[in-house]
Write a protein that holds these residues in place. Structure first.
Motif, PDB file in Angstrom:
ATOM      1  N   LYS A 194      45.530 -18.127 -83.569  1.00  0.00           N
ATOM      2  CA  LYS A 194      45.764 -17.364 -82.334  1.00  0.00           C
ATOM      3  C   LYS A 194      45.677 -15.852 -82.531  1.00  0.00           C
ATOM      4  N   LYS A 195      46.307 -15.335 -83.595  1.00  0.00           N
ATOM      5  CA  LYS A 195      46.330 -13.893 -83.793  1.00  0.00           C
ATOM      6  C   LYS A 195      44.945 -13.356 -84.154  1.00  0.00           C
ATOM      7  N   THR A 196      44.224 -14.093 -84.983  1.00  0.00           N
ATOM      8  CA  THR A 196      42.859 -13.696 -85.351  1.00  0.00           C
ATOM      9  C   THR A 196      41.974 -13.661 -84.117  1.00  0.00           C
ATOM     10  N   SER A 197      42.078 -14.691 -83.296  1.00  0.00           N
ATOM     11  CA  SER A 197      41.283 -14.778 -82.072  1.00  0.00           C
ATOM     12  C   SER A 197      41.588 -13.615 -81.132  1.00  0.00           C
ATOM     13  N   HIS A 198      42.868 -13.270 -81.007  1.00  0.00           N
ATOM     14  CA  HIS A 198      43.254 -12.184 -80.096  1.00  0.00           C
ATOM     15  C   HIS A 198      42.750 -10.836 -80.596  1.00  0.00           C
ATOM     16  N   LEU A 199      42.788 -10.624 -81.907  1.00  0.00           N
ATOM     17  CA  LEU A 199      42.291  -9.367 -82.472  1.00  0.00           C
ATOM     18  C   LEU A 199      40.786  -9.225 -82.252  1.00  0.00           C
TER      19      LEU A 199
ATOM     20  N   ASP B 150      48.926 -10.748 -90.270  1.00  0.00           N
ATOM     21  CA  ASP B 150      48.914 -10.486 -91.698  1.00  0.00           C
ATOM     22  C   ASP B 150      47.562  -9.890 -92.106  1.00  0.00           C
ATOM     23  N   GLU B 151      47.433  -9.529 -93.390  1.00  0.00           N
ATOM     24  CA  GLU B 151      46.241  -8.825 -93.861  1.00  0.00           C
ATOM     25  C   GLU B 151      44.979  -9.678 -93.715  1.00  0.00           C
ATOM     26  N   LYS B 152      45.106 -10.958 -93.933  1.00  0.00           N
ATOM     27  CA  LYS B 152      43.961 -11.867 -93.823  1.00  0.00           C
ATOM     28  C   LYS B 152      43.452 -11.907 -92.383  1.00  0.00           C
ATOM     29  N   GLN B 153      44.354 -12.067 -91.430  1.00  0.00           N
ATOM     30  CA  GLN B 153      43.969 -12.133 -90.016  1.00  0.00           C
ATOM     31  C   GLN B 153      43.290 -10.839 -89.569  1.00  0.00           C
ATOM     32  N   THR B 154      43.880  -9.713 -89.974  1.00  0.00           N
ATOM     33  CA  THR B 154      43.308  -8.419 -89.605  1.00  0.00           C
ATOM     34  C   THR B 154      41.939  -8.205 -90.249  1.00  0.00           C
ATOM     35  N   SER B 155      41.815  -8.586 -91.517  1.00  0.00           N
ATOM     36  CA  SER B 155      40.546  -8.403 -92.237  1.00  0.00           C
ATOM     37  C   SER B 155      39.426  -9.244 -91.641  1.00  0.00           C
ATOM     38  N   VAL B 156      39.731 -10.470 -91.255  1.00  0.00           N
ATOM     39  CA  VAL B 156      38.718 -11.333 -90.643  1.00  0.00           C
ATOM     40  C   VAL B 156      38.224 -10.728 -89.334  1.00  0.00           C
ATOM     41  N   ALA B 157      39.169 -10.262 -88.509  1.00  0.00           N
ATOM     42  CA  ALA B 157      38.793  -9.653 -87.223  1.00  0.00           C
ATOM     43  C   ALA B 157      37.944  -8.402 -87.437  1.00  0.00           C
ATOM     44  N   LEU B 158      38.364  -7.560 -88.382  1.00  0.00           N
ATOM     45  CA  LEU B 158      37.590  -6.348 -88.674  1.00  0.00           C
ATOM     46  C   LEU B 158      36.212  -6.695 -89.214  1.00  0.00           C
TER      47      LEU B 158
ATOM     48  N   LEU C  62      29.761   5.086 -94.731  1.00  0.00           N
ATOM     49  CA  LEU C  62      30.995   4.560 -95.305  1.00  0.00           C
ATOM     50  C   LEU C  62      31.347   3.185 -94.744  1.00  0.00           C
ATOM     51  N   ILE C  63      31.072   2.980 -93.455  1.00  0.00           N
ATOM     52  CA  ILE C  63      31.316   1.659 -92.866  1.00  0.00           C
ATOM     53  C   ILE C  63      30.441   0.613 -93.548  1.00  0.00           C
ATOM     54  N   GLY C  64      29.154   0.934 -93.737  1.00  0.00           N
ATOM     55  CA  GLY C  64      28.254   0.010 -94.421  1.00  0.00           C
ATOM     56  C   GLY C  64      28.678  -0.235 -95.855  1.00  0.00           C
ATOM     57  N   ALA C  65      29.150   0.827 -96.527  1.00  0.00           N
ATOM     58  CA  ALA C  65      29.552   0.716 -97.929  1.00  0.00           C
ATOM     59  C   ALA C  65      30.796  -0.154 -98.113  1.00  0.00           C
ATOM     60  N   GLY C  66      31.519  -0.388 -97.033  1.00  0.00           N
ATOM     61  CA  GLY C  66      32.706  -1.241 -97.109  1.00  0.00           C
ATOM     62  C   GLY C  66      32.438  -2.697 -96.809  1.00  0.00           C
ATOM     63  N   LEU C  67      31.178  -3.048 -96.542  1.00  0.00           N
ATOM     64  CA  LEU C  67      30.825  -4.433 -96.187  1.00  0.00           C
ATOM     65  C   LEU C  67      30.024  -5.099 -97.304  1.00  0.00           C
ATOM     66  N   ASN C  68      30.697  -5.656 -98.292  1.00  0.00           N
ATOM     67  CA  ASN C  68      29.975  -6.386 -99.332  1.00  0.00           C
ATOM     68  C   ASN C  68      29.917  -7.878 -98.997  1.00  0.00           C
ATOM     69  N   ARG C  69      29.228  -8.640 -99.829  1.00  0.00           N
ATOM     70  CA  ARG C  69      29.005 -10.054 -99.536  1.00  0.00           C
ATOM     71  C   ARG C  69      30.287 -10.866 -99.462  1.00  0.00           C
ATOM     72  N   SER C  70      31.255 -10.536-100.300  1.00  0.00           N
ATOM     73  CA  SER C  70      32.505 -11.294-100.295  1.00  0.00           C
ATOM     74  C   SER C  70      33.291 -11.094 -99.007  1.00  0.00           C
ATOM     75  N   ILE C  71      33.252  -9.880 -98.471  1.00  0.00           N
ATOM     76  CA  ILE C  71      33.908  -9.622 -97.191  1.00  0.00           C
ATOM     77  C   ILE C  71      33.245 -10.440 -96.088  1.00  0.00           C
ATOM     78  N   LEU C  72      31.907 -10.503 -96.134  1.00  0.00           N
ATOM     79  CA  LEU C  72      31.187 -11.280 -95.131  1.00  0.00           C
ATOM     80  C   LEU C  72      31.548 -12.762 -95.228  1.00  0.00           C
ATOM     81  N   LYS C  73      31.744 -13.246 -96.467  1.00  0.00           N
ATOM     82  CA  LYS C  73      32.073 -14.664 -96.661  1.00  0.00           C
ATOM     83  C   LYS C  73      33.473 -14.993 -96.159  1.00  0.00           C
ATOM     84  N   THR C  74      34.399 -14.047 -96.260  1.00  0.00           N
ATOM     85  CA  THR C  74      35.780 -14.321 -95.852  1.00  0.00           C
ATOM     86  C   THR C  74      35.920 -14.455 -94.337  1.00  0.00           C
ATOM     87  N   VAL C  75      34.946 -13.982 -93.605  1.00  0.00           N
ATOM     88  CA  VAL C  75      35.038 -14.013 -92.141  1.00  0.00           C
ATOM     89  C   VAL C  75      35.083 -15.449 -91.621  1.00  0.00           C
ATOM     90  N   GLY C  76      34.186 -16.291 -92.106  1.00  0.00           N
ATOM     91  CA  GLY C  76      34.154 -17.665 -91.642  1.00  0.00           C
ATOM     92  C   GLY C  76      33.256 -17.841 -90.424  1.00  0.00           C
TER      93      GLY C  76
END
Length: 325
Positions: free
Chosen positions: A120-125, A148-156, A285-299
């Motif tokens: 729910k929280k991830t969806s709302h973010l 939590d950090e996981k929910q926020t990171s996925v949304a971002l 800087l936004i692009g430099a913060g998007l590596n493959r592992s971050i993309l994988k954590t999104v789901g």
């Protein structure tokens, strides 16, 4: 204490194993390149994505804070290139579009979240980020719902991925459809998530589009406050403070100075030029913060929710602007 992004970066498999000094030299060299006339917001974003996945970001722990500060300073600087009367006119035209798009997106996002069985929280973010102003909205809403950090990171992650696509896609579609400067400015302000990508896409399209897009987008950002209050009621949280985007007030002050203080014209062009360079660096800087592992954590499910919401707001707003404006 390490942030989630720092841990992900360390775990991320890079194509080149290089020592930290060389990594820093490459990174600084690309930053310097982004300040030259040979760069542009889309190129800077692409370079950021490349360096994130090839050699890595040597200053990742500072990235989020630097991006936020640089974006705010750049937006304030752009205010010195705008006229209050034109801004008010653009703001009035975008007002009804803003209300309709924000609440329809939030409602649809809630339904999609339940349909895909997304937390729910991830969806709302994700819904708030799509409806209002991307990462800024997520940063403001996250403490209200105590995500939590996981929910926020996925949304971002979802928002930043789609922002990256928008920066290249929207100007191409705008030219293909023959949109006017006014139409494109309104469209990208409503349909692109983050202010950085809105300004980057509009700047690529034209000066008038940039002025309209920036004004409408910042007026839209003020909706963080009522949406955060509604969110606090829905999630039954009365204790969290709401973060107000104060830099918008400085943006308005810059416009007032540019419109009514004649001597501002002496420095205004230089401030606007510096602001555009700052925007280009922000996107790097936004692009430099998007590596493959971050993309994988999104789901897949949260990303699919974000794509469907984005498609809805993009198509609906474009139709309304072209046929009913």
């Amino acid at each position: 204490m390490e942030t989630n992004h720092e841990v992900i970066q360390k775990q991320s498999p890079l194509f080149f194993k290089i020592n930290s000094t060389v990594q820093q030299i490459i990174f600084v060299a690309l930053i310097l390149f982004c300040t030259t006339p040979y760069s542009s917001p889309p190129i800077a974003l692409l370079l950021g994505l490349v360096v994130a996945n090839l050699s890595g970001h040597p200053f990742l722990n500072l990235n989020h804070k630097a991006t936020s500060i640089l974006l705010q300073i750049s937006v304030i600087g752009l205010g010195f290139g705008m006229n209050v009367n034109s801004a008010l006119s653009a703001g009035k035209e975008g007002f009804l579009f803003t209300i309709a798009s924000i609440f329809s997106t939030l409602i649809l996002g809630t339904l999609l979240g339940k349909w895909f069985n997304i937390e729910k929280k991830t969806s709302h973010l994700i819904s708030c980020g799509t409806a209002i102003c991307g990462g800024s909205a997520i940063a403001a809403i996250a403490p209200v719902i105590k995500s939590d950090e996981k929910q926020t990171s996925v949304a971002l992650g979802v928002i930043f991925i789609l922002n990256s696509v928008a920066l290249f896609l929207f100007p191409a579609v705008g030219h293909w459809l023959g949109l006017s400067q006014k139409e494109f400015g309104l469209w990208c302000a409503i349909a692109i998530h983050d202010t950085s990508s809105v300004v980057g896409a509009a700047n690529k399209f034209g000066t008038e589009a940039l002025q309209i897009a920036t004004t409408v987008k910042l007026a839209r950002a003020l909706w963080i406050i009522p949406v955060a209050l509604i969110t606090a009621v829905i999630f039954k949280n009365k204790s969290s403070k709401i973060k107000i985007p104060y830099f918008i007030g400085l943006f308005i002050l810059a416009m007032l100075l540019n419109t009514y203080v004649s001597k501002t014209a002496i420095v205004a062009p230089y401030l606007v030029s510096i602001a555009k360079i700052g925007l280009t660096l922000t996107l790097f800087l936004i692009g430099a913060g998007l590596n493959r592992s971050i993309l994988k954590t999104v789901g897949i499910k949260p990303l699919f929710q974000g794509v469907l919401l984005w498609a809805f707001i993009a198509i609906a707003s474009l139709t309304a602007i072209v046929y009913f404006n």
